[in-house]
Scaffold this motif. Structure first.
Motif, PDB file in Angstrom:
ATOM      1  N   LEU A 170       2.830   9.930 -10.083  1.00  0.00           N
ATOM      2  CA  LEU A 170       2.285   9.937 -11.435  1.00  0.00           C
ATOM      3  C   LEU A 170       1.208  10.992 -11.622  1.00  0.00           C
ATOM      4  CD1 LEU A 170       2.021   6.134 -12.288  1.00  0.00           C
ATOM      5  CD2 LEU A 170       3.305   7.839 -13.563  1.00  0.00           C
ATOM      6  N   SER A 171       0.300  11.102 -10.650  1.00  0.00           N
ATOM      7  CA  SER A 171      -0.873  11.954 -10.849  1.00  0.00           C
ATOM      8  C   SER A 171      -0.739  13.355 -10.268  1.00  0.00           C
ATOM      9  CB  SER A 171      -2.110  11.271 -10.243  1.00  0.00           C
ATOM     10  OG  SER A 171      -1.920  11.043  -8.857  1.00  0.00           O
ATOM     11  N   ALA A 172       0.015  13.491  -9.178  1.00  0.00           N
ATOM     12  CA  ALA A 172       0.116  14.801  -8.519  1.00  0.00           C
ATOM     13  C   ALA A 172       1.451  15.487  -8.774  1.00  0.00           C
ATOM     14  CB  ALA A 172      -0.122  14.658  -7.018  1.00  0.00           C
ATOM     15  N   GLY A 173       2.486  14.708  -9.054  1.00  0.00           N
ATOM     16  CA  GLY A 173       3.786  15.308  -9.312  1.00  0.00           C
ATOM     17  C   GLY A 173       4.889  14.720  -8.457  1.00  0.00           C
ATOM     18  N   ARG A 174       6.129  14.918  -8.900  1.00  0.00           N
ATOM     19  CA  ARG A 174       7.291  14.342  -8.221  1.00  0.00           C
ATOM     20  C   ARG A 174       7.450  14.877  -6.803  1.00  0.00           C
ATOM     21  NH1 ARG A 174      12.865  14.363 -11.409  1.00  0.00           N
ATOM     22  NH2 ARG A 174      11.614  12.926 -12.651  1.00  0.00           N
ATOM     23  N   PRO A 221       0.807  -1.234   0.000  1.00  0.00           N
ATOM     24  CA  PRO A 221       0.000   0.000   0.000  1.00  0.00           C
ATOM     25  C   PRO A 221       0.834   1.276   0.000  1.00  0.00           C
ATOM     26  CG  PRO A 221      -0.860  -1.591   1.575  1.00  0.00           C
ATOM     27  CD  PRO A 221       0.449  -2.145   1.097  1.00  0.00           C
ATOM     28  N   ASN A 222       1.950   1.267   0.754  1.00  0.00           N
ATOM     29  CA  ASN A 222       2.774   2.478   0.827  1.00  0.00           C
ATOM     30  C   ASN A 222       3.476   2.772  -0.506  1.00  0.00           C
ATOM     31  OD1 ASN A 222       4.183   0.087   1.274  1.00  0.00           O
ATOM     32  ND2 ASN A 222       5.738   1.043   2.554  1.00  0.00           N
ATOM     33  N   ILE A 223       4.054   1.725  -1.117  1.00  0.00           N
ATOM     34  CA  ILE A 223       4.752   1.909  -2.397  1.00  0.00           C
ATOM     35  C   ILE A 223       3.774   2.315  -3.501  1.00  0.00           C
ATOM     36  CG2 ILE A 223       6.058   0.752  -4.213  1.00  0.00           C
ATOM     37  CD1 ILE A 223       7.692   1.384  -1.740  1.00  0.00           C
ATOM     38  N   LEU A 224       2.628   1.664  -3.537  1.00  0.00           N
ATOM     39  CA  LEU A 224       1.640   1.996  -4.565  1.00  0.00           C
ATOM     40  C   LEU A 224       1.143   3.426  -4.397  1.00  0.00           C
ATOM     41  CD1 LEU A 224      -0.434  -1.308  -4.746  1.00  0.00           C
ATOM     42  CD2 LEU A 224       1.348  -0.523  -6.307  1.00  0.00           C
ATOM     43  N   ALA A 225       1.009   3.874  -3.147  1.00  0.00           N
ATOM     44  CA  ALA A 225       0.576   5.250  -2.911  1.00  0.00           C
ATOM     45  C   ALA A 225       1.629   6.246  -3.394  1.00  0.00           C
ATOM     46  CB  ALA A 225       0.286   5.458  -1.429  1.00  0.00           C
ATOM     47  N   VAL A 226       2.909   5.922  -3.148  1.00  0.00           N
ATOM     48  CA  VAL A 226       3.992   6.795  -3.619  1.00  0.00           C
ATOM     49  C   VAL A 226       4.007   6.844  -5.145  1.00  0.00           C
ATOM     50  CG1 VAL A 226       6.501   7.059  -3.753  1.00  0.00           C
ATOM     51  CG2 VAL A 226       5.439   6.489  -1.570  1.00  0.00           C
ATOM     52  N   MET A 227       3.885   5.677  -5.783  1.00  0.00           N
ATOM     53  CA  MET A 227       3.858   5.622  -7.245  1.00  0.00           C
ATOM     54  C   MET A 227       2.704   6.450  -7.804  1.00  0.00           C
ATOM     55  SD  MET A 227       4.484   1.600  -8.082  1.00  0.00           S
ATOM     56  CE  MET A 227       5.990   0.731  -7.645  1.00  0.00           C
ATOM     57  N   GLY A 228       1.514   6.195  -7.267  1.00  0.00           N
ATOM     58  CA  GLY A 228       0.330   6.871  -7.777  1.00  0.00           C
ATOM     59  C   GLY A 228       0.386   8.374  -7.583  1.00  0.00           C
ATOM     60  N   THR A 229       0.907   8.804  -6.426  1.00  0.00           N
ATOM     61  CA  THR A 229       1.001  10.240  -6.153  1.00  0.00           C
ATOM     62  C   THR A 229       1.995  10.907  -7.095  1.00  0.00           C
ATOM     63  OG1 THR A 229       0.424   9.899  -3.834  1.00  0.00           O
ATOM     64  CG2 THR A 229       1.527  11.963  -4.383  1.00  0.00           C
ATOM     65  N   SER A 261       7.674   8.859 -11.432  1.00  0.00           N
ATOM     66  CA  SER A 261       6.938  10.038 -11.881  1.00  0.00           C
ATOM     67  C   SER A 261       6.694   9.969 -13.382  1.00  0.00           C
ATOM     68  CB  SER A 261       7.709  11.316 -11.522  1.00  0.00           C
ATOM     69  OG  SER A 261       9.013  11.284 -12.050  1.00  0.00           O
ATOM     70  N   SER A 262       7.116   8.841 -14.006  1.00  0.00           N
ATOM     71  CA  SER A 262       6.843   8.628 -15.433  1.00  0.00           C
ATOM     72  C   SER A 262       6.256   7.230 -15.623  1.00  0.00           C
ATOM     73  CB  SER A 262       8.128   8.762 -16.253  1.00  0.00           C
ATOM     74  OG  SER A 262       9.010   7.703 -15.966  1.00  0.00           O
ATOM     75  N   SER A 269       2.645  19.282   3.096  1.00  0.00           N
ATOM     76  CA  SER A 269       2.596  18.796   4.477  1.00  0.00           C
ATOM     77  C   SER A 269       1.453  17.799   4.641  1.00  0.00           C
ATOM     78  CB  SER A 269       2.428  19.965   5.446  1.00  0.00           C
ATOM     79  OG  SER A 269       1.229  20.672   5.182  1.00  0.00           O
ATOM     80  N   GLY A 270       0.376  18.019   3.887  1.00  0.00           N
ATOM     81  CA  GLY A 270      -0.733  17.072   3.907  1.00  0.00           C
ATOM     82  C   GLY A 270      -0.330  15.731   3.331  1.00  0.00           C
ATOM     83  N   TYR A 271       0.493  15.748   2.278  1.00  0.00           N
ATOM     84  CA  TYR A 271       0.991  14.504   1.701  1.00  0.00           C
ATOM     85  C   TYR A 271       1.920  13.773   2.678  1.00  0.00           C
ATOM     86  CZ  TYR A 271      -0.951  15.120  -2.972  1.00  0.00           C
ATOM     87  OH  TYR A 271      -1.806  15.236  -4.037  1.00  0.00           O
ATOM     88  N   ILE A 272       2.723  14.530   3.429  1.00  0.00           N
ATOM     89  CA  ILE A 272       3.581  13.911   4.444  1.00  0.00           C
ATOM     90  C   ILE A 272       2.716  13.188   5.480  1.00  0.00           C
ATOM     91  CG2 ILE A 272       5.185  14.369   6.338  1.00  0.00           C
ATOM     92  CD1 ILE A 272       6.348  16.647   4.653  1.00  0.00           C
ATOM     93  N   LEU A 273       1.676  13.866   5.947  1.00  0.00           N
ATOM     94  CA  LEU A 273       0.773  13.264   6.924  1.00  0.00           C
ATOM     95  C   LEU A 273       0.080  12.042   6.342  1.00  0.00           C
ATOM     96  CD1 LEU A 273      -0.633  13.291   9.660  1.00  0.00           C
ATOM     97  CD2 LEU A 273      -2.316  14.900   8.701  1.00  0.00           C
TER      98      LEU A 273
END
Length: 213
Positions: free
Chosen positions: A37-41, A27-35, A178-179, A118-122
């Motif tokens: 890709l969709s929100a930015g590096r 879940p953590n890795i997939l969240a990092v990947m998805g973020t 991010s790609s 900061s919200g993404y960190i949380l």
């Protein structure tokens, strides 16, 4: 120096278990990947930082908890190692099963409005801290590194080292993924990676179960 050489193999094995554990997408890795890709590096890096801080929290709680238990009940280490060993064997089974599956990586950012860094960190911290498998994972990792009568500095080294590894690996995921091309490349190597993980977890699990110290 003799003390360091005595505990170093266990510490390195704990590092290896942790490092290989975060190679396989959860879940953590997939969240990092998805973020990424969709929100930015930068947003992906912020989420990765939160995940790493969550790893630091779990490692600290586990080391302190095990140290307190072992200080009172020295024989508890045997039970902890057996439990951790069987958990690692279960991870080996899951890795071998995943290697045979036809599924591919799906990286999705958690839904919701765009938030601050900061919200993404949380968010990353909460993803890591609410993972129901995290406690068992950390018990297995710490048990690999802590022998009977191990001084507290051994736990501190495990905590510090796993935090650095977590930060480096998760931030690397955020940068690389991010790609879309990076995810396609990872997907091609998925079976080999999962088989290697299965072999390592089987070895580490057996080592914990049959360890006498």
């Amino acid at each position: 120096m003799d003390q360091l050489s005595s505990y170093l193999p266990g510490i390195l094995l704990a590092y290896s278990a942790f490092l290989l554990g975060i190679i396989s997408p959860g879940p953590n890795i997939l969240a990092v990947m998805g973020t990424s890709l969709s929100a930015g590096r930068k947003e992906g890096i912020a989420l990765a930082t939160g995940v790493a801080v969550g790893s630091l929290t779990w490692a600290t709680l586990t080391v302190l908890g095990l140290s307190a238990v072992l200080a009172t009940y020295a024989s508890a280490l045997t039970a902890i190692k057996i439990a951790g060993g069987f958990y690692l064997l279960w991870l080996a089974y899951k890795s071998f099963k995943a290697a045979r599956a036809d599924s591919v990586i799906a990286a999705d950012e958690p839904q919701g409005e765009r938030i601050s860094r900061s919200g993404y960190i949380l968010r990353g911290y909460l993803i890591q801290m609410t993972n129901p498998k995290a406690a068992l994972s950390w018990i297995a990792i710490v048990a690999l590194g802590m022998q009977q009568g191990a001084p507290l500095w051994v736990g501190a080294v495990i905590i510090a080292g796993t935090f650095v590894l977590s930060l480096l690996i998760h931030v690397t995921y955020a940068i690389l993924f991010s790609s879309p091309a990076a995810i396609r490349t990872y997907a091609k190597a998925r079976r080999t990676i999962q088989m290697a993980l299965g072999c390592f977890f089987a070895f580490a699990g057996a080592k914990l179960i049959f360890s006498r110290t």
